[in-house]
Design an enzyme around this catalytic site. Sequence first.
Site, mmCIF file in Angstrom:
data_model
loop_
_atom_site.group_PDB
_atom_site.id
_atom_site.type_symbol
_atom_site.label_atom_id
_atom_site.label_comp_id
_atom_site.label_asym_id
_atom_site.label_seq_id
_atom_site.Cartn_x
_atom_site.Cartn_y
_atom_site.Cartn_z
ATOM 1 N N ASP A 146 0.972 -1.346 -0.008
ATOM 2 C CA ASP A 146 0.076 -0.030 -0.139
ATOM 3 C C ASP A 146 0.780 1.116 0.099
ATOM 4 O O ASP A 146 2.117 1.112 0.143
ATOM 5 C CB ASP A 146 -0.941 -0.153 1.165
ATOM 6 N N GLU B 264 -0.072 4.344 1.980
ATOM 7 C CA GLU B 264 -0.169 5.713 3.076
ATOM 8 C C GLU B 264 0.760 5.388 4.312
ATOM 9 O O GLU B 264 1.086 6.443 5.114
ATOM 10 C CB GLU B 264 -1.788 5.711 3.420
ATOM 11 N N HIS C 170 -2.609 -0.151 -3.888
ATOM 12 C CA HIS C 170 -2.698 1.196 -3.900
ATOM 13 C C HIS C 170 -3.623 1.688 -4.870
ATOM 14 O O HIS C 170 -3.087 1.519 -6.056
ATOM 15 C CB HIS C 170 -1.660 2.191 -3.359
ATOM 16 N N HIS D 126 -7.558 5.618 7.267
ATOM 17 C CA HIS D 126 -9.053 5.296 6.160
ATOM 18 C C HIS D 126 -8.979 3.767 6.158
ATOM 19 O O HIS D 126 -8.238 3.108 6.724
ATOM 20 C CB HIS D 126 -8.644 6.106 4.934
#
Length: 279
Positions: A8, A10, A61, A120
């Site tokens: 991912d 973030e 992502h 999130h």
Amino acid sequence: MKIYISVDMEGMAGITAPFQEKEEVPSFRRALHNQIRWIIDGIRQSAVNGSVEEITISDSHGSGTNLSYDELCAMDERISLVSGSPRKHFMMSCLDESYDVVFLAGYHAGPGEPLANMDHSFSGRAVGCLKINGHYMNESTTNAALAGDYGVPVALVAGDSGLRRQLIDQKQMPWVEFVTTKESLSRYAAKFPPQKKLREDTAAAVKRVLESDLKALPLYRVEAPIRLAIDFKTTAMAEMVAQLPMVERISGTEAEVICQNMTEVECAISAITGLAGIA
């Protein structure tokens, strides 16, 4: 041995805000490839490196087109890349029972965690909270539950300090080897460690995992039938999703669907959040 790595954005060191993937493309992609390179270093340094036959990397992502096939394959000839979207089990596509272990790289805290960089769950635009069988879930625990259905343990997670609090301090997945990529100061701010330290920490953690007894690791399992509940950011999103068969609207912003296994859950999350995003 087969290793699966879901990547991912973030939770990566060097990144603090979503705009960087559009305005700082070279540095954004370098951050992702650096983290993968350090994991590969750990694999190659481990005592079991010779038994590793395949390293599958899932570009997990956004649209799933962040990683360079050429650059990854130059790191190690055993690497295969899962790229693009839409695809089944998006963040965990192509995982099956043939794999021995899962690593999650660049992962982040679920929504609402204080001092968590870019917190999130699956869709920052649509999802306010995601629960499975009444329990708060983030992307790490949800994807670990899918891996658990296949009998594959998640053994290593690299992510921000907010995710570390959720997985280790709050004991959502206390057994994993956790590499802290950054100390989150707010939703869009963080302190990055010296790169040399993060590189060494990552390689050392990978070695510890691979040289341990993988079969002794817990599997993240959820009991079926599985109740997936998503609290959306707006009532319009819940109204849109509630038009789907088998989806029940249980409040102004929350909708629920019953699934028989984690394959259905992961597919439902992708479809439902995608539909909610157009509301």
